[in-house]
Design a protein around this motif. Structure first.
Motif, PDB file in Angstrom:
ATOM      1  N   UNK A   3      14.323 -58.252 -85.606  1.00 40.70           N
ATOM      2  CA  UNK A   3      14.250 -56.975 -84.897  1.00 40.70           C
ATOM      3  C   UNK A   3      15.101 -55.930 -85.592  1.00 40.70           C
ATOM      4  N   UNK A   5      15.291 -55.122 -88.423  1.00 45.46           N
ATOM      5  CA  UNK A   5      14.597 -54.381 -89.466  1.00 45.46           C
ATOM      6  C   UNK A   5      14.165 -53.003 -88.992  1.00 45.46           C
ATOM      7  N   UNK A   6      13.880 -52.908 -87.734  1.00 45.04           N
ATOM      8  CA  UNK A   6      13.354 -51.635 -87.222  1.00 45.04           C
ATOM      9  C   UNK A   6      14.489 -50.755 -86.727  1.00 45.04           C
ATOM     10  N   UNK A   8      14.937 -47.668 -87.777  1.00 44.74           N
ATOM     11  CA  UNK A   8      14.656 -46.312 -88.219  1.00 44.74           C
ATOM     12  C   UNK A   8      14.728 -45.302 -87.080  1.00 44.74           C
ATOM     13  N   UNK A   9      14.796 -45.737 -85.841  1.00 44.96           N
ATOM     14  CA  UNK A   9      14.945 -44.780 -84.733  1.00 44.96           C
ATOM     15  C   UNK A   9      16.196 -45.129 -83.957  1.00 44.96           C
ATOM     16  N   UNK A  13      14.836 -43.690 -77.159  1.00 41.73           N
ATOM     17  CA  UNK A  13      15.059 -43.756 -75.714  1.00 41.73           C
ATOM     18  C   UNK A  13      14.267 -44.918 -75.129  1.00 41.73           C
ATOM     19  N   UNK A  38       3.933 -49.687 -77.645  1.00 39.41           N
ATOM     20  CA  UNK A  38       4.978 -49.230 -78.539  1.00 39.41           C
ATOM     21  C   UNK A  38       6.282 -49.260 -77.776  1.00 39.41           C
ATOM     22  N   UNK A  39       7.278 -49.950 -78.306  1.00 40.31           N
ATOM     23  CA  UNK A  39       8.545 -50.071 -77.594  1.00 40.31           C
ATOM     24  C   UNK A  39       9.667 -49.640 -78.530  1.00 40.31           C
ATOM     25  N   UNK A  40      10.608 -48.892 -77.966  1.00 39.29           N
ATOM     26  CA  UNK A  40      11.746 -48.457 -78.764  1.00 39.29           C
ATOM     27  C   UNK A  40      12.518 -49.668 -79.258  1.00 39.29           C
ATOM     28  N   UNK A  41      12.911 -49.660 -80.525  1.00 41.70           N
ATOM     29  CA  UNK A  41      13.589 -50.842 -81.097  1.00 41.70           C
ATOM     30  C   UNK A  41      14.837 -51.241 -80.329  1.00 41.70           C
ATOM     31  N   UNK A  44      13.868 -53.026 -77.284  1.00 40.52           N
ATOM     32  CA  UNK A  44      13.354 -54.334 -77.664  1.00 40.52           C
ATOM     33  C   UNK A  44      14.507 -55.289 -77.950  1.00 40.52           C
TER      34      UNK A  44
END
Lengths: 300, 288
Positions: A3, A5-6, A8-9, A13, A38-41, A44
């Motif tokens: 996880x 890895x993501x 970038x954001x 929120x 689509x879920x915010x990292x 997640x």
């Protein structure tokens, strides 16, 4: 895939939006396309951490709780414990399961449901399963059956000749199933327990029968009276016999001469041999094997 | 994996402009921010899956202790030892041939001492077996409810192509280690369903085996009141044999099951804990 890895954001929120698939499934039974979100990292990550932690706690609880349920001897052999420990709750849980199972067995029982009967060609050998030593046959000549707890309030004493003469004998070829797993098909003849109950009715509050064999011996030949509890409902079953004959001949000492219980709706351990006393009781009597951790009802 | 990362990256940029705004829900998936996740397993299915681990372990450990009391597979008693149980023979063989076990005090009991509660514990084993058996049946209900609520049963239902595709998949698994060693490319068969055919066959068969275990269990537990059930399996003695071998179905399933999930990676293992997977790109070809 990690996880982390993501990332970038970083300021993501708590958005988690459905992407409703516009396509309907072809049929009710057809596999449907998966729900993709689509879920915010960060969210997640939080879900992942929470669920994995919960899972870990559950796993530890299951390992400790489940391990505590195992018998002491097993835990000692595996080197998990080194001395006797006592968990009173453990016995409570295991005994509850046993009681639930007994209640299920009692609910399954019906006086009108007969057990399967077999033909003479299906008879199989029946081992002498005396737990320990077969008693010395010297008890047979002076054998008497004592009846307690009858409605008259008196103690009745019967001999086998009286029993055979005054009751109708019934024959049946039924399976005897041992708690250990083996079974045998045997040909029995004897009087119905129900007929004895009619001839010598129990006191009005009686719900149980205690059946005892005072001639039973322990593994080293020591006196070890054997006793079983039987509910009156089962005693009244038409296939519950006080058997006097086995495979067409009078009972031998190995199979409980001169009178034994044949109760095919119960495990073999309730089929007590060489009965010396039958007592009708109000409260549930003790049982030889129930005292050693087995079921009390033993309905099969 | 790389696909997911790219997909995630392309999803992100719009969000930068909306940092200080309320979350905006858009209907077009490509305008969403974040990682694409795919729902995999319903909560109840996950609970039921993991509860099976302690419950089945308890059933097998106690079950073999119960088997010890009257082994189904036995031969004529050995003239020297009086032993007639094949599982005791296995224990004797292990102690004779495995280094370090030559001094084992009671070789015939080796198997029972290690993969059961132990010999001579019939009463304790029966009590544990009943407790676990009732939990196993309740757990089966939880699994079925979870499959129904999550719609997961549709992914498990057999298809007419399953046998052929399962064989292809089996060939892939068998050839995989060799292909790795020889550094050849070895591509898995294509599929666009949640499970491949081999998984589907396995995940469909195991609940069926569970159901049969319950039925054969009741058949040997209540062979008089439920004698019709025992008759379905060929009578009391045959139902015991069914029950014994159904245990092996679970053991033979669990071994490759655990190996394959470890090989497949953390995402697959995690999806049975958290319920979702980030391998959402796999689904892209789904509806095509």
């Amino acid at each position: 895939m990690k996880l982390e890895d993501e990332n970038s954001t970083p300021e993501a929120d708590n958005t988690s939006t459905e992407s409703a698939s516009p396509q309907k499934p072809a049929s009710f039974f057809a596999e449907q396309p998966p729900q993709v979100k689509g879920v915010a990292p960060q969210l997640l990550r939080r879900w992942s951490r929470r669920d994995v932690l919960l899972f870990g706690m559950g796993a530890v609880a299951a390992a400790v709780g489940g391990g505590a349920l195992l018998p002491q001897t097993t835990l000692e052999r595996w080197g998990i414990i080194h001395e006797k420990k006592n968990w009173p709750k453990k016995e409570w849980l295991l005994n509850s399961a046993l009681r639930i199972d007994d209640d299920v067995a009692e609910a399954l029982y019906s006086k009108d449901r007969s057990v399967p009967t077999y033909t003479k060609s299906q008879i199989t050998p029946l081992r002498n399963n005396y737990n320990g030593a077969t008693p010395d046959p010297s008890y047979i000549p002076e054998w008497r059956l004592t009846l307690d707890g009858v409605a008259s309030g008196l103690s009745v004493s019967l001999n086998v000749r009286n029993l055979v003469a005054s009751f109708q004998l019934h024959e049946q070829i039924t399976r005897l199933v041992c708690v250990e797993g083996w079974s045998a098909i045997a040909w029995w003849a004897g009087l119905r327990f129900d007929d004895l109950l009619t001839a010598y009715p129990p006191m009005s509050q009686a719900k149980w029968v205690r059946i005892e064999s005072s001639v039973n011996r322990g593994p080293w030949g020591n006196p070890d009276p054997y006793f079983v509890s039987l509910d009156l409902a089962t005693a009244r079953h038409p296939q519950t016999l006080l058997a006097t004959h086995f495979n067409g001949k009078p009972l031998t000492v190995e199979h409980g001469a001169p009178l034994r219980l044949v109760v095919p709706v119960k495990l073999g351990l309730k089929n007590i041999k060489a009965i010396t006393r039958i007592s009708y009781t109000k409260d549930e009597p003790s049982d030889y094997w129930a005292k050693r951790g087995y079921s009390r009802y033993d309905g099969i | 994996m790389a696909t997911t990362r790219v997909a995630a990256a392309t999803l992100v940029p719009d969000s930068v402009a909306q940092l200080d705004k309320e979350p905006v829900v858009t209907s077009a998936p490509e305008r969403q921010r974040g990682v694409l996740v795919m729902h995999r397993h319903h909560l109840l299915v996950r609970c039921s899956h993991w509860l099976n681990v302690p419950v089945l372990l308890g059933l097998i450990l106690s079950g073999l202790s119960i088997y010890w009391a009257s082994p189904v597979y036995h031969h004529k008693p050995d003239t020297l030892t009086g032993n007639s149980d094949w599982l005791a023979d296995v224990g004797i063989w292990i102690c004779a041939n495995v280094p370090g076990l030559h001094q084992y005090s009671n070789p015939p009991d080796w198997v029972y001492n290690h993969i059961s509660l132990g010999p001579g514990l019939l009463a304790a084993a029966l009590r544990l077996h009943w407790l676990c058996a009732y939990l196993f049946m309740l757990n089966g209900l939880v699994f079925v409810v979870g499959l129904a609520l999550g719609g997961g049963w549709r992914s498990l239902s057999p298809r007419h192509t399953d046998l052929r595709d399962a064989l292809k998949m089996f060939r892939y698994y068998v050839g995989f280690p060799l292909a790795k060693l020889t550094r050849r490319t070895w591509l898995p068969p294509c599929f666009n369903t949640k499970y491949n055919a081999l998984q589907r066959v396995a995940y469909f068969s195991v609940p069926v085996a569970g159901l049969l275990s319950v039925f054969t269990g009741w058949a040997i537990h209540k062979p008089m009141q439920l004698h019709w059930l025992a008759a379905i399996f060929g009578g009391y003695d045959k139902a015991r044999i069914w029950h014994f071998w159904l245990m092996w179905v679970f053991i033979l399933f669990v071994v490759p099951h655990v190996i394959l999930v470890l090989v497949d990676g953390w995402d697959t293992l995690r999806s049975m804990i958290v319920g979702w997977s980030t391998r959402a790109q796999r689904s892209e070809g789904f509806s095509q």
